[in-house]
Enzyme design. Structure first.
Site, PDB file in Angstrom:
ATOM      1  N   ASP A   1       0.844  -1.021   0.321  1.00 16.38           N
ATOM      2  CA  ASP A   1       0.089  -0.029   0.028  1.00 16.38           C
ATOM      3  C   ASP A   1       1.307   1.394  -0.041  1.00 16.38           C
ATOM      4  OD1 ASP A   1      -3.124   0.702   0.792  1.00 16.38           O
ATOM      5  OD2 ASP A   1      -1.626   1.737   1.764  1.00 16.38           O
TER       6      ASP A   1
ATOM      7  N   ASP B   1      -2.661   9.457  -9.943  1.00 21.52           N
ATOM      8  CA  ASP B   1      -2.821   8.373 -11.195  1.00 21.52           C
ATOM      9  C   ASP B   1      -1.679   8.181 -11.758  1.00 21.52           C
ATOM     10  OD1 ASP B   1      -4.970   8.210 -10.587  1.00 21.52           O
ATOM     11  OD2 ASP B   1      -5.778   9.169 -12.664  1.00 21.52           O
TER      12      ASP B   1
ATOM     13  N   GLU C   1      -4.879   2.941  -3.330  1.00 26.19           N
ATOM     14  CA  GLU C   1      -3.608   2.468  -4.130  1.00 26.19           C
ATOM     15  C   GLU C   1      -3.107   1.821  -3.282  1.00 26.19           C
ATOM     16  OE1 GLU C   1      -6.117   4.972  -2.005  1.00 26.19           O
ATOM     17  OE2 GLU C   1      -4.686   4.954  -0.356  1.00 26.19           O
TER      18      GLU C   1
END
Ligand code: ATP
Ligand code: MG
Lengths: 235, 273
Positions: free
Chosen positions: A85, A102, A128
């Site tokens: 993560d 992004d 994410e």
């Protein structure tokens, strides 16, 4: 029968696939069996990929995990499951905006992919969060591999279109799966998530592995140990 | 820098300092299974070694269920906890007990240490570094199980002494301990002591078996073959609980008992490691 192919409404599928580069528009001049097959293949592929990063999507990941667990449970070599993560990702979005967010996600995806073996499955698991399946990987190697991924992401300079550079780190939760471990995909994912949570709690940019992954004593180890015990008692 | 751990931030997994600066031989006493005699062994080995003129300190690394204080019949007001939180100095907390042994006691029920934070790790490591300058032997009496704290304590020690009894659960737990230390800390040398044995030669047989199984199953996973050094056996002996009831060390209360004599022999073996 053949004539009916021409009645298929393929234009939407073709324009979707041409947007993603899977098919050329002029291919669509005359529908034939081959073209329809290519469209079906393209759609299947699209439905297994994450649109932003091009990695496997959750569905594809779950299928790969089930398959891999099946292999391990039949006495196959160990595998590892990683949950990865991005740290403080919200603040990247807040500071630079979602377009940059992004780009950062794509860069992390690329960096992770570049550092994995072709046999490894890397998926975008959600926002994410990424998930990886490392087949044929001993628990202690999984720990080192996970730390290598972490280090590579940390070292990566992400260059934005305006020339600015951004750095990002990841936290990783690791679970090792060996043949004697009887576990389903759901509980493994939950455990990897717990390790990820521990990594976040420990200050992020680090790797935490489930304790039992490497320390478990298998049934055959136990019986090998205790066979001497039995002999001693019999004497 | 590598930042990896087994369910704790920088643990145990890689941060192992088998050899540390300073004079002391640091020995972690561990077992996996609880109640097999770790504290008894650590305390009486300390007594035997200090009798031969060595400066020995026992550190109660069982922050959850500390009991060195019980064994030594001391009632510490200041403990390792106070040193860790900065409330006291090391000097304040160290207690000189009988026979020139020093004890750094812990307080029972320190549940906050069940999760080993980076700060506690650093503090503990610094404390042990300081102590290593002042003693010949440092015994780390760890708690039962393979918790983060046990693994971390082991990582700070030069030597690991695994205490086991002939009970099946103790054998498998001793094996599990050896396995995790070998795999996660790349430790390849272990000292093995069998306690509460009832037949002579029993310990040697188990030690050989443990070594066999360790090398058979862990061979492909460890860089160096695992060596188990069997330091000796201690018989089941009523003098052990009797001494405890008198709140005395076995070595002092019943120096001629079979268990005390075995302990003296083991102390000689330990002084050579
Ligand atoms: N050789 C022996 N003969 C008889 N009794 C023994 C022997 N060794 C240990 N005991 C008894 O076993 C009990 C447990 O010993 P001890 O407290 O040293 O174990 P431990 O491994 O430190 O336990 P814990 O895991 O709780 O810290 C004590 O009551 C002790 O008297
Ligand atoms: Mg104890």
């Amino acid at each position: 029968m053949a004539g009916h192919l021409g009645d298929l409404r393929l234009s939407e599928a073709i324009s979707l696939l041409s947007q993603t580069g899977q098919i050329q528009l002029d291919d669509a001049a005359e529908p034939d069996v081959q073209l329809v097959q290519r469209i079906i293949d393209g759609l299947c592929e699209l439905s297994s990929l994450d649109a932003l990063t091009g990695l496997a999507n959750v569905r594809q990941f779950r299928m790969a995990l089930d398959q891999e667990l099946d292999r391990v449970s039949r006495g196959g070599s160990p595998m590892a499951l990683l949950m990865i993560d991005a740290d403080h990702f919200k603040s990247i979005n807040d500071t630079y905006g979602h377009v940059t967010g992004d780009i950062v996600l794509q860069a992390i995806a690329q960096c992770l992919r570049d550092n994995m073996r072709p046999m490894d499955t890397l998926a975008r698991y959600g926002g994410e969060e990424f998930a990886a399946i490392l087949p044929n990987c001993l628990p202690q190697h999984a720990l080192r591999a996970a730390d290598r991924f972490r280090v590579r992401v940390e070292a990566k300079e992400i260059v934005l279109p305006d020339g600015q550079t951004v750095h990002v780190t990841v936290s990783v939760g690791v679970v090792g799966v060996t043949a004697w471990r009887d576990s389903d995909a759901k509980s493994l994912i939950a455990s990897a998530d717990r390790q990820l949570y521990e990594a976040k709690r420990a200050g992020r940019n680090c790797v935490v592995m489930e304790p039992t992954s490497a320390t478990g004593v298998s049934g055959s180890e136990k019986s090998a140990l205790l066979s001497a015990n039995m002999q001693a008692k019999d004497e | 820098m590598s930042k990896i751990g087994i369910a704790s931030p920088r643990s145990a997994a890689t941060v192992s300092k088998h050899s540390r600066p300073g004079a002391a031989t640091i020995i972690a006493v561990t077992s996996g299974k609880g109640g097999v005699g770790k504290t008894f062994v650590a305390a009486n080995l300390a007594a035997a070694l200090s009798r031969s003129g060595k400066k020995v300190l026992l550190l109660d690394a069982d922050l959850g269920l500390a009991n060195l204080d019980v064994v030594f019949n001391i009632h510490p007001k200041i403990t390792l906890h106070d040193v860790l939180t900065g409330g006291a100095t090391l000097e304040d907390a160290i207690i000189e007990v009988t026979g020139g042994i020093s004890v750094l006691p812990a307080a029972s029920g320190l549940v906050e240490y069940s999760r080993l934070t980076g700060e506690v790790q650093d503090e503990l490591s610094a404390i042990i570094d300081q102590l290593a300058q002042r003693y010949d032997y440092l015994f780390l009496d760890t708690g039962a199980g393979i918790s983060d704290l046990v693994l971390y304590s082991a990582s700070l020690a030069r030597e690991v002494l695994v205490v086991a009894t002939p009970e099946p659960t103790s054998l498998t737990d001793a094996y599990a301990t050896i396995k995790v230390l070998a795999m996660m800390q790349q430790r390849s040398i272990f000292h093995l002591l069998f306690n509460q044995v009832s037949k002579s030669g029993e310990g040697s047989r188990y030690a050989a078996q443990l070594g066999d199984v360790a090398n058979r199953y862990l061979e492909s996973q460890t860089a160096t073959p695992i060596e188990l050094h069997h330091v000796g056996d201690i018989p089941e002996d009523q003098s052990v609980p009797d001494a405890l009831k008198k709140r005395k060390l076995l070595m002092h209360a019943y120096p001629g008992s079979p268990a005390a004599l075995a302990m003296s022999k083991i102390a000689k073996a330990v002084s050579r490691i």
